[in-house]
Design a protein around this motif. Structure first.
Motif, PDB file in Angstrom:
ATOM      1  N   SER A  45      -0.382   2.505  -1.840  1.00  0.00           N
ATOM      2  CA  SER A  45      -0.540   2.469  -0.381  1.00  0.00           C
ATOM      3  C   SER A  45      -1.831   1.746  -0.056  1.00  0.00           C
ATOM      4  N   SER A  46      -1.908   1.244   1.170  1.00  0.00           N
ATOM      5  CA  SER A  46      -3.142   0.590   1.626  1.00  0.00           C
ATOM      6  C   SER A  46      -3.310   0.875   3.108  1.00  0.00           C
ATOM      7  N   GLU A  47      -4.535   1.177   3.500  1.00  0.00           N
ATOM      8  CA  GLU A  47      -4.802   1.566   4.877  1.00  0.00           C
ATOM      9  C   GLU A  47      -6.135   1.010   5.343  1.00  0.00           C
TER      10      GLU A  47
ATOM     11  N   GLN B 286       5.810   9.809  10.365  1.00  0.00           N
ATOM     12  CA  GLN B 286       5.338   8.737   9.483  1.00  0.00           C
ATOM     13  C   GLN B 286       6.189   7.481   9.663  1.00  0.00           C
TER      14      GLN B 286
ATOM     15  N   ARG C  14       1.527  -4.955   3.758  1.00  0.00           N
ATOM     16  CA  ARG C  14       0.889  -3.634   3.715  1.00  0.00           C
ATOM     17  C   ARG C  14       1.813  -2.571   4.307  1.00  0.00           C
ATOM     18  N   CYS C  15       2.459  -2.907   5.421  1.00  0.00           N
ATOM     19  CA  CYS C  15       3.389  -1.964   6.054  1.00  0.00           C
ATOM     20  C   CYS C  15       4.541  -1.610   5.121  1.00  0.00           C
TER      21      CYS C  15
ATOM     22  N   LYS D 261      -4.796   2.488  -2.672  1.00  0.00           N
ATOM     23  CA  LYS D 261      -4.491   3.439  -3.738  1.00  0.00           C
ATOM     24  C   LYS D 261      -3.647   2.693  -4.764  1.00  0.00           C
TER      25      LYS D 261
ATOM     26  N   ALA E 194       5.759   4.150   0.116  1.00  0.00           N
ATOM     27  CA  ALA E 194       4.976   5.316  -0.312  1.00  0.00           C
ATOM     28  C   ALA E 194       5.458   6.609   0.340  1.00  0.00           C
TER      29      ALA E 194
ATOM     30  N   ASN F   7       3.380   0.724   2.400  1.00  0.00           N
ATOM     31  CA  ASN F   7       3.179   2.071   2.919  1.00  0.00           C
ATOM     32  C   ASN F   7       4.501   2.757   3.240  1.00  0.00           C
TER      33      ASN F   7
ATOM     34  N   ILE G 178       4.816   3.841  11.031  1.00  0.00           N
ATOM     35  CA  ILE G 178       4.983   2.623  10.245  1.00  0.00           C
ATOM     36  C   ILE G 178       5.807   1.600  11.023  1.00  0.00           C
TER      37      ILE G 178
END
Length: 236
Positions: free
Chosen positions: A194-196, A22, A49-50, A138, A56, A53, A26
């Protein structure tokens, strides 16, 4: 007692391995984001965003900062985002997002994974039409009224809103509206966990347990590959 210790140790190593992967993924996302729009999160939505995440998955702040510095340095690695498409056994469509500094290596590895698991690597566009690309956020549920929130976010490109099994709010927007939705959530002061960017299948295929196991073996092999960022499929 020794057996219990072995099982616990195996579980711990598996968790560490998953965390390391992970962090690596990232780190690549950070490198790509910095290259595209610079190292300032305030002016770089992709980098923000990174960072969200990274938090998270409990990636240490100093590792995030080091990744940003590396992405700005002379010895930085330039990653190319490449998407591969194909079929798993039993006609299940697969899409593979990669970030690589060596496309020759990556395509060879991806093809090997497909072949060894009874699948086949396809051409660009062979299965992409079966998926919708969306931005998924999320958000921490702090007692918001979902109907009211839905109305407030429509102008930001909202497509779907709901809750996951843990009670978090899941928000989906069109891929092209990712930046708008991200800003709208920030402006509202909502806590984004989180965002993806995801590829959601338009239709799913149900298989027997044994057949599904064959498909998931391929998915697992692909996800373990160091160049693979995400794997999407239309298995129910």
């Amino acid at each position: 007692m020794g057996r219990i210790f072995e099982v616990r140790k195996s579980t711990m190593f598996a968790r560490w391995d998953r965390m390391a992967k992970q962090f690596t993924r990232i780190g690549k996302d950070i490198a790509i984001a910095v290259k595209a729009a610079g190292p300032d999160p305030e002016n770089n939505p992709a980098l923000r965003r990174c960072i969200v995440n990274a938090k998270a998955v409990n990636m240490p702040k100093d590792r995030v900062e080091a990744a940003i510095k590396r992405a700005m340095g002379k010895d930085k690695t330039d990653y190319e985002e490449v998407v591969y498409e194909g079929y798993a056994p039993h006609g299940i469509a697969i899409m593979v997002d990669t970030a690589t500094d060596n496309t020759t290596r990556t395509v060879a590895n991806v093809r090997t994974h497909f072949n060894k698991c009874g699948g086949s690597l396809g051409n660009s566009g062979s299965v992409a039409f079966m998926f919708n690309r969306v931005g998924e956020f999320k958000v921490k549920n702090a007692g918001q009224d979902l109907e009211e929130l839905e109305l407030e976010l429509i102008d930001a490109g909202l497509e779907e809103i709901g809750e996951d099994s843990e009670g978090n709010i899941i928000i989906r927007a069109a891929f092209t509206e990712f930046g708008n939705m991200s800003k709208a959530l920030e402006d509202k002061g909502l806590e984004v966990i989180s965002s993806e960017l995801k590829r959601i299948p338009a239709n799913v295929v149900e298989l027997s347990e044994e057949q599904a196991k064959e498909v998931l073996e391929l998915v697992d092999r692909l996800e373990q590959d160091d160049d693979v960022q995400a794997v999407f499929h239309n298995l129910k």
